[in-house]
Design an enzyme around this catalytic site. Structure first.
Site, PDB file in Angstrom:
ATOM      1  N   GLU A   1       5.472   5.764  -1.860  1.00 53.10           N
ATOM      2  CA  GLU A   1       4.831   5.324  -3.090  1.00 53.10           C
ATOM      3  C   GLU A   1       5.407   6.148  -4.235  1.00 53.10           C
ATOM      4  O   GLU A   1       5.767   7.312  -4.066  1.00 53.10           O
ATOM      5  CB  GLU A   1       3.321   5.473  -2.988  1.00 53.10           C
ATOM      6  CG  GLU A   1       2.738   4.411  -2.069  1.00 53.10           C
ATOM      7  CD  GLU A   1       1.250   4.520  -1.873  1.00 53.10           C
ATOM      8  OE1 GLU A   1       0.549   4.994  -2.777  1.00 53.10           O
ATOM      9  OE2 GLU A   1       0.786   4.121  -0.794  1.00 53.10           O
TER      10      GLU A   1
ATOM     11  N   ALA B   1       4.236  24.069  -0.648  1.00 55.29           N
ATOM     12  CA  ALA B   1       2.886  24.404  -0.186  1.00 55.29           C
ATOM     13  C   ALA B   1       1.870  24.012  -1.252  1.00 55.29           C
ATOM     14  O   ALA B   1       2.212  23.810  -2.411  1.00 55.29           O
ATOM     15  CB  ALA B   1       2.804  25.905   0.085  1.00 55.29           C
ATOM     16  N   GLY B   2       0.620  23.910  -0.834  1.00 64.11           N
ATOM     17  CA  GLY B   2      -0.430  23.549  -1.789  1.00 64.11           C
ATOM     18  C   GLY B   2      -1.647  23.020  -1.057  1.00 64.11           C
ATOM     19  O   GLY B   2      -1.970  23.493   0.042  1.00 64.11           O
TER      20      GLY B   2
ATOM     21  N   CYS C   1      -0.504   6.892   4.559  1.00 64.22           N
ATOM     22  CA  CYS C   1       0.434   6.891   5.695  1.00 64.22           C
ATOM     23  C   CYS C   1       0.413   8.164   6.536  1.00 64.22           C
ATOM     24  O   CYS C   1       0.105   8.123   7.719  1.00 64.22           O
ATOM     25  CB  CYS C   1       1.844   6.640   5.195  1.00 64.22           C
ATOM     26  SG  CYS C   1       2.040   4.977   4.574  1.00 64.22           S
TER      27      CYS C   1
ATOM     28  N   LEU D   1       9.231   3.161   2.839  1.00 61.50           N
ATOM     29  CA  LEU D   1       9.115   3.423   1.393  1.00 61.50           C
ATOM     30  C   LEU D   1       8.060   4.470   1.070  1.00 61.50           C
ATOM     31  O   LEU D   1       7.042   4.596   1.735  1.00 61.50           O
ATOM     32  CB  LEU D   1       8.858   2.131   0.614  1.00 61.50           C
ATOM     33  CG  LEU D   1       7.555   1.361   0.789  1.00 61.50           C
ATOM     34  CD1 LEU D   1       6.418   1.977   0.001  1.00 61.50           C
ATOM     35  CD2 LEU D   1       7.778  -0.059   0.322  1.00 61.50           C
TER      36      LEU D   1
HETATM   37  C1  UDX Z   1       5.209   8.644   3.260  1.00 60.11           C
HETATM   38  C2  UDX Z   1       6.650   8.809   3.741  1.00 60.11           C
HETATM   39  O1  UDX Z   1       7.324   9.782   2.933  1.00 60.11           O
HETATM   40  C3  UDX Z   1       7.366   7.471   3.687  1.00 60.11           C
HETATM   41  O2  UDX Z   1       8.687   7.595   4.180  1.00 60.11           O
HETATM   42  C4  UDX Z   1       6.595   6.470   4.523  1.00 60.11           C
HETATM   43  O3  UDX Z   1       7.186   5.198   4.493  1.00 60.11           O
HETATM   44  C5  UDX Z   1       5.152   6.370   4.027  1.00 60.11           C
HETATM   45  O4  UDX Z   1       4.550   7.659   4.037  1.00 60.11           O
HETATM   46  P1  UDX Z   1       4.023   8.469   0.897  1.00 60.11           P
HETATM   47  O5  UDX Z   1       2.740   8.290   1.630  1.00 60.11           O
HETATM   48  O6  UDX Z   1       4.308   7.592  -0.273  1.00 60.11           O
HETATM   49  O7  UDX Z   1       5.256   8.284   1.880  1.00 60.11           O
HETATM   50  O8  UDX Z   1       4.035   9.971   0.379  1.00 60.11           O
HETATM   51  P2  UDX Z   1       4.964  11.257   0.518  1.00 60.11           P
HETATM   52  O9  UDX Z   1       5.877  11.354  -0.619  1.00 60.11           O
HETATM   53  O10 UDX Z   1       5.537  11.356   1.868  1.00 60.11           O
HETATM   54  O11 UDX Z   1       3.853  12.398   0.322  1.00 60.11           O
HETATM   55  C6  UDX Z   1       2.756  12.485   1.233  1.00 60.11           C
HETATM   56  C7  UDX Z   1       1.824  13.589   0.856  1.00 60.11           C
HETATM   57  O12 UDX Z   1       2.414  14.851   1.115  1.00 60.11           O
HETATM   58  C8  UDX Z   1       1.403  13.627  -0.608  1.00 60.11           C
HETATM   59  O13 UDX Z   1       0.010  13.882  -0.673  1.00 60.11           O
HETATM   60  C9  UDX Z   1       2.203  14.785  -1.181  1.00 60.11           C
HETATM   61  O14 UDX Z   1       1.559  15.373  -2.270  1.00 60.11           O
HETATM   62  C10 UDX Z   1       2.266  15.721   0.014  1.00 60.11           C
HETATM   63  N1  UDX Z   1       3.400  16.652  -0.008  1.00 60.11           N
HETATM   64  C11 UDX Z   1       4.682  16.174   0.021  1.00 60.11           C
HETATM   65  C12 UDX Z   1       3.173  18.029   0.019  1.00 60.11           C
HETATM   66  O15 UDX Z   1       2.031  18.487   0.014  1.00 60.11           O
HETATM   67  N2  UDX Z   1       4.247  18.874   0.052  1.00 60.11           N
HETATM   68  C13 UDX Z   1       5.518  18.437   0.075  1.00 60.11           C
HETATM   69  O16 UDX Z   1       6.437  19.283   0.115  1.00 60.11           O
HETATM   70  C14 UDX Z   1       5.750  17.046   0.053  1.00 60.11           C
END
Ligand code: UDX
Length: 448
Positions: free
Chosen positions: A163, A267-268, A275, A161
């Protein structure tokens, strides 16, 4: 929505954090009787009154419906876990203080408390189902702890999942993965877990049965791969800054190749949360223990590129303010590690804010949901409940978490609220042209 499983079971969910509490409510929604257990008395008191202890869209309503229907209760006593068919372990496995490895102590202490309550149930099997992310090899070692007790099976069933989408991801997952210790000895356990997820399986959600090791690796590989995609595009973004290319254009066009895909190429300031960072580090550590460190050296770079984004943003802010942030008023929009959550664990937004604070900047942080968590951890940092209060007299604005309301800000309307219209878009979500037209010096990472 009320889904009723063909044969409701009695379940427990041990650990009621972001993962466990949502899992407990979702399993009750599927029609099962669920007891959620946590050692945090305050959390259990809130959950018992159907009050969500954290922000997660849709969770409050699910909790209310199922607590109200009497299918979902919460406790902090293992004595209340009698005659349970399936115990889910949803405990945190954070990074250890002394290195990169995952800390399994919460799982061990939960099993210490649970095992005296596990007894043979007159021929009925009892399942212990791990949902937590663990290093490969953990489940087989934990199985030994349960082998003495007749009729008890251990299955590893990782959770995927996200968040912000936790309810949706639990009730409509992409896939169900069961890791078993032995295909024949654990066949009965697979049947019981199928009964738990019967209404999901009926929706044709793929269900895969693997050995423990594969199931454990699926989870850390998925998160490490996602982290790799993000750091890859962030490395490209640095080249864009040097050459004048636009990282959003590059991501858009490479993403049109469906072998690559556009998702996770934004990007950012990089990734954070409970996780991705710790799973990536956990995999590096475990690979080292297993003698495969050379093949995982690249993941150290993925991690370094990611944390480097924070320093990069700090330097950009310093440059924009003429060489020093000391004493300068900076508004920080966003503290959560991503939108639609109040989670600030390893949040790049909060980390950048704290780095600015450490360099003497007068920062004011705002966030629609995460401010309580910021204040609890960092009481000396100034927070503002509204964007307007955060912007007042700011010499620089940093957009660090892409909440919908920040993306929708009207640059013309807010230009008069700041003392100097300068903004860094740390998430590449603003229309820079529109902001510049409204008189802002607007900069994003990797965009000309
Ligand atoms: C993640 C996995 O997506 C999920 O499948 C797993 O079960 C738990 O870890 P989550 O931690 O909720 O989920 O966040 P996610 O949506 O994956 O984003 C992680 C981080 O990456 C965030 O800080 C987000 O801002 C960043 N991100 C995401 C980017 O910087 N660029 C992107 O293109 C996508």
């Amino acid at each position: 929505m009320t889904d009723v499983a063909p044969s409701p079971l009695k379940l427990s969910v041990i650990g009621c954090g972001y993962l466990g509490a949502v899992h407990a409510a979702a399993m009750a929604q599927l029609g099962h009787t669920v007891v959620g257990l946590d050692v945090d008395a305050e959390r259990i008191a809130a959950l018992s009154k159907a009050q969500a202890p954290f922000h997660e869209p849709g969770f409050g309503a699910l909790l209310e419906e199922n607590v109200g229907a009497g299918r979902l209760t919460f406790t902090n006593s293992y004595d209340d876990l009698a005659d349970v068919d399936v115990h889910f372990l949803a405990l945190g496995t954070p990074q250890r203080d002394d290195g990169l490895a995952a800390d399994l102590s919460y799982i061990h202490s939960a099993l210490d408390s649970l095992t005296p309550h596990l007894q043979a149930r007159h021929g009925k099997p009892t399942l212990v189902v791990g949902k937590s992310t663990v290093p490969v090899g953990s489940a087989r070692a934990l199985r030994e702890r349960l082998e003495e007790i007749e009729g008890v099976h251990l299955v590893w069933n990782p959770e995927f999942l996200r968040e912000g989408f936790a309810v949706e991801d639990t009730l409509r997952p992409d896939r169900l993965v069961y890791g078993v210790g032995h295909p024949v000895q654990d066949a009965e356990a697979v049947t019981v877990l199928d009964a738990v997820y019967a209404s999901l399986i009926a929706l044709d959600i793929p269900r895969k049965v693997y050995n423990y090791e594969s199931a454990e690796l699926v989870k850390v590989s998925a998160n490490s791969f996602l982290a790799t995609k993000i750091s890859f595009i962030n490395a490209i973004s640095e080249l864009c800054d040097i050459t004048g290319a636009d990282v959003n254009d590059v991501a858009e066009a490479i993403g049109m190749d469906d072998r690559i895909g556009r998702k996770f190429l934004r990007a950012g300031i990089g990734f954070g949360g409970g996780c991705l960072p710790k799973d990536l580090r956990g995999l590096i550590s475990r690979a080292g223990e297993l003698g495969a460190i050379d093949s995982f050296a690249f993941l150290r770079d993925i991690d370094a590129i990611n944390t480097g984004r924070r320093e990069y943003t700090l330097r950009l802010a310093t440059r924009l303010l003429g060489g020093s942030v000391d004493g300068r008023r900076i508004a920080v929009l966003g503290a959560a590690f991503k939108p639609d959550t109040d989670d600030v664990r390893d949040s790049p937004a909060l980390d950048i804010a704290l780095r600015l604070f450490a360099e003497g900047a007068r920062i004011t942080i705002t966030d629609p949901e995460a401010l309580d968590n910021v204040r609890k951890r960092y009481p000396s940092v100034r927070t503002a409940a509204t964007v307007e209060d955060a912007l007042a007299d700011a010499e620089l604005v940093l957009l660090l978490t892409e909440w919908g309301e920040y993306k929708a800000l009207d640059p013309t309307a807010i230009a008069s609220q700041v003392s100097a219209p300068r903004i860094i878009d740390g998430r590449n979500v603003l229309d820079l042209g529109a902001w510049r037209d409204a008189g802002w010096e607007a900069i994003a990472l990797g965009r000309p």
